[in-house]
Design a protein around this motif. Structure first.
Motif, PDB file in Angstrom:
ATOM      1  N   LEU A   1      71.894   4.728  79.591  1.00 38.48           N
ATOM      2  CA  LEU A   1      70.667   4.914  78.828  1.00 38.48           C
ATOM      3  C   LEU A   1      70.481   3.714  77.925  1.00 38.48           C
ATOM      4  CD1 LEU A   1      70.935   8.644  77.703  1.00 38.48           C
ATOM      5  CD2 LEU A   1      69.429   7.723  79.445  1.00 38.48           C
ATOM      6  N   GLY A   2      69.302   3.512  77.448  1.00 38.89           N
ATOM      7  CA  GLY A   2      69.076   2.412  76.521  1.00 38.89           C
ATOM      8  C   GLY A   2      67.652   2.369  76.054  1.00 38.89           C
ATOM      9  N   ASN A   3      67.425   1.686  74.948  1.00 37.59           N
ATOM     10  CA  ASN A   3      66.075   1.509  74.451  1.00 37.59           C
ATOM     11  C   ASN A   3      65.817   0.076  74.003  1.00 37.59           C
ATOM     12  OD1 ASN A   3      67.566   1.383  72.134  1.00 37.59           O
ATOM     13  ND2 ASN A   3      66.507   3.018  71.069  1.00 37.59           N
ATOM     14  N   ARG A   4      66.677  -0.823  74.444  1.00 41.02           N
ATOM     15  CA  ARG A   4      66.494  -2.240  74.131  1.00 41.02           C
ATOM     16  C   ARG A   4      66.082  -2.996  75.387  1.00 41.02           C
ATOM     17  NH1 ARG A   4      72.062  -4.315  72.641  1.00 41.02           N
ATOM     18  NH2 ARG A   4      72.448  -3.210  74.601  1.00 41.02           N
TER      19      ARG A   4
ATOM     20  N   VAL B   1      58.878   1.904  74.418  1.00 39.02           N
ATOM     21  CA  VAL B   1      57.940   3.028  74.322  1.00 39.02           C
ATOM     22  C   VAL B   1      58.651   4.341  74.634  1.00 39.02           C
ATOM     23  CG1 VAL B   1      55.852   4.072  75.274  1.00 39.02           C
ATOM     24  CG2 VAL B   1      55.962   1.594  74.897  1.00 39.02           C
ATOM     25  N   SER B   2      59.303   4.378  75.803  1.00 32.22           N
ATOM     26  CA  SER B   2      59.930   5.622  76.242  1.00 32.22           C
ATOM     27  C   SER B   2      60.950   5.331  77.311  1.00 32.22           C
ATOM     28  CB  SER B   2      58.865   6.574  76.782  1.00 32.22           C
ATOM     29  OG  SER B   2      59.438   7.803  77.188  1.00 32.22           O
ATOM     30  N   GLY B   3      61.966   6.205  77.408  1.00 31.80           N
ATOM     31  CA  GLY B   3      62.977   6.077  78.443  1.00 31.80           C
ATOM     32  C   GLY B   3      63.341   7.440  79.001  1.00 31.80           C
ATOM     33  N   ILE B   4      63.910   7.419  80.179  1.00 31.43           N
ATOM     34  CA  ILE B   4      64.306   8.666  80.821  1.00 31.43           C
ATOM     35  C   ILE B   4      65.585   8.436  81.599  1.00 31.43           C
ATOM     36  CG2 ILE B   4      62.884   8.225  82.877  1.00 31.43           C
ATOM     37  CD1 ILE B   4      62.260  11.272  82.879  1.00 31.43           C
TER      38      ILE B   4
ATOM     39  N   MET C   1      65.258   4.729  83.510  1.00 36.66           N
ATOM     40  CA  MET C   1      64.039   3.927  83.565  1.00 36.66           C
ATOM     41  C   MET C   1      63.371   3.936  82.203  1.00 36.66           C
ATOM     42  SD  MET C   1      63.768   2.820  86.696  1.00 36.66           S
ATOM     43  CE  MET C   1      62.049   2.305  86.730  1.00 36.66           C
ATOM     44  N   GLY C   2      62.561   2.948  81.965  1.00 36.00           N
ATOM     45  CA  GLY C   2      61.888   2.877  80.681  1.00 36.00           C
ATOM     46  C   GLY C   2      60.506   2.283  80.781  1.00 36.00           C
TER      47      GLY C   2
ATOM     48  N   THR D   1      66.968  13.849  80.325  1.00 36.09           N
ATOM     49  CA  THR D   1      66.875  13.349  78.963  1.00 36.09           C
ATOM     50  C   THR D   1      65.741  12.344  78.875  1.00 36.09           C
ATOM     51  OG1 THR D   1      69.258  13.599  78.658  1.00 36.09           O
ATOM     52  CG2 THR D   1      68.096  12.164  77.105  1.00 36.09           C
ATOM     53  N   ALA D   2      64.856  12.562  77.930  1.00 39.78           N
ATOM     54  CA  ALA D   2      63.752  11.638  77.683  1.00 39.78           C
ATOM     55  C   ALA D   2      63.727  11.294  76.198  1.00 39.78           C
ATOM     56  CB  ALA D   2      62.423  12.257  78.101  1.00 39.78           C
ATOM     57  N   TYR D   3      63.362  10.092  75.885  1.00 38.16           N
ATOM     58  CA  TYR D   3      63.342   9.676  74.500  1.00 38.16           C
ATOM     59  C   TYR D   3      62.157   8.736  74.287  1.00 38.16           C
ATOM     60  CZ  TYR D   3      66.385   6.305  76.899  1.00 38.16           C
ATOM     61  OH  TYR D   3      66.924   5.426  77.811  1.00 38.16           O
TER      62      TYR D   3
END
Length: 125
Positions: free
Chosen positions: A105-108, A48-51, A34-35, A57-59
């Motif tokens: 996982l992802g941040n896009r 902003v953030s993902g988990i 989720m993000g 794992t959180a980023y």
């Protein structure tokens, strides 16, 4: 498909805190990363953030690392974002999002296929 509903936005003073929540339904929440993303007027939606699916794992983006904390409660299908030491630059509409692929996982923006309607966060100086 998963339905996401955010809550917890509002008005805060600089230096203050807010906690956002996102409740999911319609899909096995615990299998998906989720993000949180945000979008300010005239700007693109940004990470902003993902988990990870299991919460291990959180980023974070550089802009919020050390101030925001993401967490999830898989038993209750809920995602959280604790926001501390807010600044006016944090003002935006905040969206929660569910990853497209299970266990990924992802941040896009492209990594996430389901989005909430957004909740407004306004930080006054």
């Amino acid at each position: 498909q998963v339905r996401l509903v955010e809550s917890g936005g509002g008005l805060a003073q600089a230096g203050g805190s807010l906690r956002l929540s996102c409740t999911a339904s319609g899909r096995t929440f615990s299998r998906y990363a989720m993000g949180w993303f945000r979008q300010a007027p005239g700007k693109e939606r940004g990470f902003v953030s993902g988990i990870a699916w299991n919460g291990r794992t959180a980023y974070y983006s550089e802009a919020v690392r050390g101030r925001f904390t993401i967490s999830r409660d898989n038993a209750n299908n809920t995602l959280y974002l604790q926001m501390n030491f807010l600044t006016p630059e944090d003002s935006a509409v905040y969206y929660c999002a569910a990853a497209i692929h299970a266990y990924g996982l992802g941040n896009r923006v492209a990594d996430f296929g389901s989005w909430g309607q957004g909740t407004q966060v306004t930080v006054s100086s």
